[in-house]
Design a protein around this motif. Structure first.
Motif, PDB file in Angstrom:
ATOM      1  N   ALA A 100     122.848  10.617  -7.215  1.00 28.16           N
ATOM      2  CA  ALA A 100     124.266  11.184  -7.365  1.00 28.16           C
ATOM      3  C   ALA A 100     125.020  11.620  -6.472  1.00 28.16           C
ATOM      4  O   ALA A 100     126.302  12.036  -6.278  1.00 28.16           O
ATOM      5  N   ASN A 101     124.299  11.478  -5.167  1.00 26.29           N
ATOM      6  CA  ASN A 101     124.828  12.290  -3.858  1.00 26.29           C
ATOM      7  C   ASN A 101     125.362  13.737  -4.308  1.00 26.29           C
ATOM      8  O   ASN A 101     126.199  14.205  -3.870  1.00 26.29           O
ATOM      9  N   LEU A 102     124.221  14.366  -4.768  1.00 24.80           N
ATOM     10  CA  LEU A 102     124.441  15.907  -5.308  1.00 24.80           C
ATOM     11  C   LEU A 102     123.537  16.908  -4.395  1.00 24.80           C
ATOM     12  O   LEU A 102     123.003  17.851  -5.097  1.00 24.80           O
ATOM     13  N   GLU A 103     123.428  16.488  -3.183  1.00 25.17           N
ATOM     14  CA  GLU A 103     122.563  17.119  -2.202  1.00 25.17           C
ATOM     15  C   GLU A 103     121.155  17.306  -2.801  1.00 25.17           C
ATOM     16  O   GLU A 103     120.566  15.962  -3.360  1.00 25.17           O
ATOM     17  N   ASP A 104     120.263  18.351  -2.790  1.00 21.32           N
ATOM     18  CA  ASP A 104     118.755  18.396  -3.258  1.00 21.32           C
ATOM     19  C   ASP A 104     118.299  19.570  -3.971  1.00 21.32           C
ATOM     20  O   ASP A 104     119.440  20.495  -4.182  1.00 21.32           O
ATOM     21  N   ILE A 105     117.538  19.812  -4.479  1.00 21.80           N
ATOM     22  CA  ILE A 105     116.990  20.817  -5.432  1.00 21.80           C
ATOM     23  C   ILE A 105     117.054  22.249  -4.875  1.00 21.80           C
ATOM     24  O   ILE A 105     117.341  23.068  -5.234  1.00 21.80           O
ATOM     25  N   GLY A 106     116.781  22.186  -3.424  1.00 24.02           N
ATOM     26  CA  GLY A 106     116.699  23.405  -2.692  1.00 24.02           C
ATOM     27  C   GLY A 106     118.040  23.806  -2.544  1.00 24.02           C
ATOM     28  O   GLY A 106     118.603  25.086  -2.287  1.00 24.02           O
ATOM     29  N   TYR A 107     119.203  23.016  -2.318  1.00 20.64           N
ATOM     30  CA  TYR A 107     120.506  23.271  -2.322  1.00 20.64           C
ATOM     31  C   TYR A 107     121.012  24.076  -3.616  1.00 20.64           C
ATOM     32  O   TYR A 107     121.683  24.901  -3.732  1.00 20.64           O
ATOM     33  N   ASP A 113     116.630  32.544  -3.710  1.00 20.69           N
ATOM     34  CA  ASP A 113     117.677  33.459  -4.812  1.00 20.69           C
ATOM     35  C   ASP A 113     116.468  33.937  -5.948  1.00 20.69           C
ATOM     36  O   ASP A 113     115.617  32.973  -6.637  1.00 20.69           O
ATOM     37  N   PRO A 114     116.170  35.043  -6.007  1.00 17.13           N
ATOM     38  CA  PRO A 114     115.328  35.728  -7.223  1.00 17.13           C
ATOM     39  C   PRO A 114     115.690  35.169  -8.302  1.00 17.13           C
ATOM     40  O   PRO A 114     114.943  35.173  -9.174  1.00 17.13           O
ATOM     41  N   LYS A 115     116.893  34.611  -8.558  1.00 17.79           N
ATOM     42  CA  LYS A 115     117.216  34.171  -9.979  1.00 17.79           C
ATOM     43  C   LYS A 115     116.053  32.972 -10.592  1.00 17.79           C
ATOM     44  O   LYS A 115     116.005  32.892 -11.647  1.00 17.79           O
ATOM     45  N   TRP A 116     115.568  32.282  -9.615  1.00 17.23           N
ATOM     46  CA  TRP A 116     114.922  31.080  -9.626  1.00 17.23           C
ATOM     47  C   TRP A 116     113.379  31.440  -9.598  1.00 17.23           C
ATOM     48  O   TRP A 116     112.541  30.473  -9.769  1.00 17.23           O
ATOM     49  N   LYS A 117     113.010  32.698  -9.306  1.00 15.99           N
ATOM     50  CA  LYS A 117     111.624  33.098  -9.315  1.00 15.99           C
ATOM     51  C   LYS A 117     110.700  32.815 -10.551  1.00 15.99           C
ATOM     52  O   LYS A 117     111.422  33.435 -11.591  1.00 15.99           O
ATOM     53  N   GLY A 118     109.970  32.045 -10.602  1.00 14.24           N
ATOM     54  CA  GLY A 118     108.992  31.787 -11.793  1.00 14.24           C
ATOM     55  C   GLY A 118     109.708  31.085 -12.934  1.00 14.24           C
ATOM     56  O   GLY A 118     109.008  30.613 -13.850  1.00 14.24           O
ATOM     57  N   VAL A 119     110.805  30.194 -12.496  1.00 15.44           N
ATOM     58  CA  VAL A 119     111.593  29.478 -13.449  1.00 15.44           C
ATOM     59  C   VAL A 119     110.727  28.520 -13.982  1.00 15.44           C
ATOM     60  O   VAL A 119     110.135  27.627 -13.278  1.00 15.44           O
ATOM     61  N   ASN A 120     111.106  27.838 -15.229  1.00 12.79           N
ATOM     62  CA  ASN A 120     110.321  26.573 -15.713  1.00 12.79           C
ATOM     63  C   ASN A 120     111.147  25.699 -15.294  1.00 12.79           C
ATOM     64  O   ASN A 120     112.247  25.495 -15.302  1.00 12.79           O
ATOM     65  N   SER A 121     110.551  24.527 -14.548  1.00 13.00           N
ATOM     66  CA  SER A 121     111.190  23.528 -13.599  1.00 13.00           C
ATOM     67  C   SER A 121     111.784  22.534 -14.711  1.00 13.00           C
ATOM     68  O   SER A 121     112.763  21.901 -14.229  1.00 13.00           O
ATOM     69  N   LEU A 122     111.612  22.568 -15.853  1.00 15.33           N
ATOM     70  CA  LEU A 122     112.322  21.601 -16.891  1.00 15.33           C
ATOM     71  C   LEU A 122     113.454  22.215 -16.989  1.00 15.33           C
ATOM     72  O   LEU A 122     114.326  21.246 -17.158  1.00 15.33           O
ATOM     73  N   SER A 123     113.782  23.456 -17.029  1.00 17.04           N
ATOM     74  CA  SER A 123     115.266  24.013 -17.082  1.00 17.04           C
ATOM     75  C   SER A 123     115.930  23.578 -15.860  1.00 17.04           C
ATOM     76  O   SER A 123     117.197  23.292 -15.851  1.00 17.04           O
ATOM     77  N   LEU A 124     115.284  23.314 -14.797  1.00 23.02           N
ATOM     78  CA  LEU A 124     116.048  22.936 -13.648  1.00 23.02           C
ATOM     79  C   LEU A 124     116.425  21.319 -13.750  1.00 23.02           C
ATOM     80  O   LEU A 124     117.332  20.917 -13.464  1.00 23.02           O
ATOM     81  N   LEU A 125     115.649  20.685 -14.344  1.00 23.85           N
ATOM     82  CA  LEU A 125     115.674  19.200 -14.595  1.00 23.85           C
ATOM     83  C   LEU A 125     116.970  18.993 -15.624  1.00 23.85           C
ATOM     84  O   LEU A 125     117.912  18.134 -15.335  1.00 23.85           O
ATOM     85  N   GLU A 126     116.776  19.970 -16.691  1.00 24.09           N
ATOM     86  CA  GLU A 126     118.035  20.003 -17.577  1.00 24.09           C
ATOM     87  C   GLU A 126     119.442  20.306 -16.860  1.00 24.09           C
ATOM     88  O   GLU A 126     120.313  19.659 -17.208  1.00 24.09           O
ATOM     89  N   LYS A 127     119.238  21.190 -15.819  1.00 25.38           N
ATOM     90  CA  LYS A 127     120.491  21.444 -15.129  1.00 25.38           C
ATOM     91  C   LYS A 127     121.030  20.191 -14.306  1.00 25.38           C
ATOM     92  O   LYS A 127     122.303  20.021 -14.007  1.00 25.38           O
ATOM     93  N   CYS A 128     120.001  19.532 -13.702  1.00 24.95           N
ATOM     94  CA  CYS A 128     120.436  18.498 -12.901  1.00 24.95           C
ATOM     95  C   CYS A 128     121.116  17.300 -13.761  1.00 24.95           C
ATOM     96  O   CYS A 128     121.795  16.565 -13.306  1.00 24.95           O
ATOM     97  N   ILE A 129     120.577  17.097 -14.888  1.00 23.77           N
ATOM     98  CA  ILE A 129     121.346  16.254 -15.888  1.00 23.77           C
ATOM     99  C   ILE A 129     122.671  16.636 -16.045  1.00 23.77           C
ATOM    100  O   ILE A 129     123.440  15.754 -16.179  1.00 23.77           O
ATOM    101  N   VAL A 130     122.902  17.743 -16.474  1.00 19.34           N
ATOM    102  CA  VAL A 130     124.079  18.281 -16.700  1.00 19.34           C
ATOM    103  C   VAL A 130     125.110  17.922 -15.464  1.00 19.34           C
ATOM    104  O   VAL A 130     126.392  17.072 -15.463  1.00 19.34           O
ATOM    105  N   MET A 131     124.593  18.107 -14.141  1.00 22.96           N
ATOM    106  CA  MET A 131     125.361  18.021 -12.944  1.00 22.96           C
ATOM    107  C   MET A 131     125.405  16.395 -12.978  1.00 22.96           C
ATOM    108  O   MET A 131     126.640  15.933 -12.519  1.00 22.96           O
ATOM    109  N   LEU A 132     124.516  15.633 -13.460  1.00 23.97           N
ATOM    110  CA  LEU A 132     124.768  14.214 -13.058  1.00 23.97           C
ATOM    111  C   LEU A 132     125.936  13.733 -14.125  1.00 23.97           C
ATOM    112  O   LEU A 132     126.692  13.019 -13.768  1.00 23.97           O
TER     113      LEU A 132
END
Length: 158
Positions: A54-61, A67-86
C-alpha cells in the motif's frame, strides 16, 4: 479492480532463555527471538508486506524501536494496526504467503495456531494464509541457530 503485491522480510537474533514467539504462538524452545517488541519475525514480515503493498513505509517507520511505547508489544497488535492503515487507504487484504527459515524447532505443529492468530489479526480467512518453513541445512547463522528469518508476500486490492 486494482491489485498490488507487497513483500516483507524480517530477521531476529536468537538468545538462550528468551521467549520465542512466531505468529503469536509461544514456541517450546531453549532460545527465542530477541527484539524491542516480542520479536515475532513472522508477524513483522507480514506487516512489512502489507505496508509495502500500500506504499505506507515500513514497520520501523510506524512502530520504531526507539519508542518505549512499543517495548514488548504483541506483534499481532501491530498487524491489526497495519490492517487499519491499509483499510483507511481503501485497500483490502487478499492473501498472505509466508516462509520461515529456521533450523529448530520444527514449525509444522504450530502452523494451524499461527494461521488462526494471523487470520484474526488480519481479518481474513485462514484459507487465505499460507505459512511454510525450511531449514538452512545447518549452514550460516540460521543453521547454527543464531537467528530466524521470515519472508512474506501479500496481495491487496481495491
Amino acid at each position: 479492480m486494482k491489485i498490488k503485491v507487497g513483500f516483507g522480510f524480517d530477521v531476529h537474533q536468537l538468545k538462550e532463555g528468551h521467549p520465542f514467539v512466531l505468529g503469536g504462538v509461544l514456541l517450546d524452545h531453549h532460545a527465542g527471538a530477541f527484539g524491542h517488541s516480542d520479536a515475532d519475525v513472522l508477524a513483522h514480515a507480514i506487516c512489512d508486506s502489507i505496508l509495502g503493498a500500500a506504499n505506507l513505509e515500513d514497520i520501523g517507520y510506524h512502530f520504531p524501536n526507539t519508542d518505549p511505547k512499543w517495548k514488548g508489544v504483541n506483534s499481532l497488535s501491530l498487524l491489526e494496526k497495519c490492517i487499519v492503515m491499509l483499510e483507511e487507504k481503501g485497500w483490502k487484504l487478499g492473501n498472505i504467503d509466508a516462509m520461515l527459515c529456521i533450523e529448530a524447532p520444527k514449525i509444522k505443529p504450530y502452523i494451524p495456531e499461527m494461521k488462526k492468530n494471523i487470520a484474526n489479526a488480519a481479518k481474513i480467512s485462514i484459507d487465505d494464509i499460507s505459512i511454510k518453513a525450511t531449514t538452512n541445512e545447518t549452514m550460516g547463522f540460521i543453521g547454527r541457530e543464531e537467528g530466524v528469518v521470515a519472508y512474506s508476500v501479500c496481495l491487496i486490492s481495491r
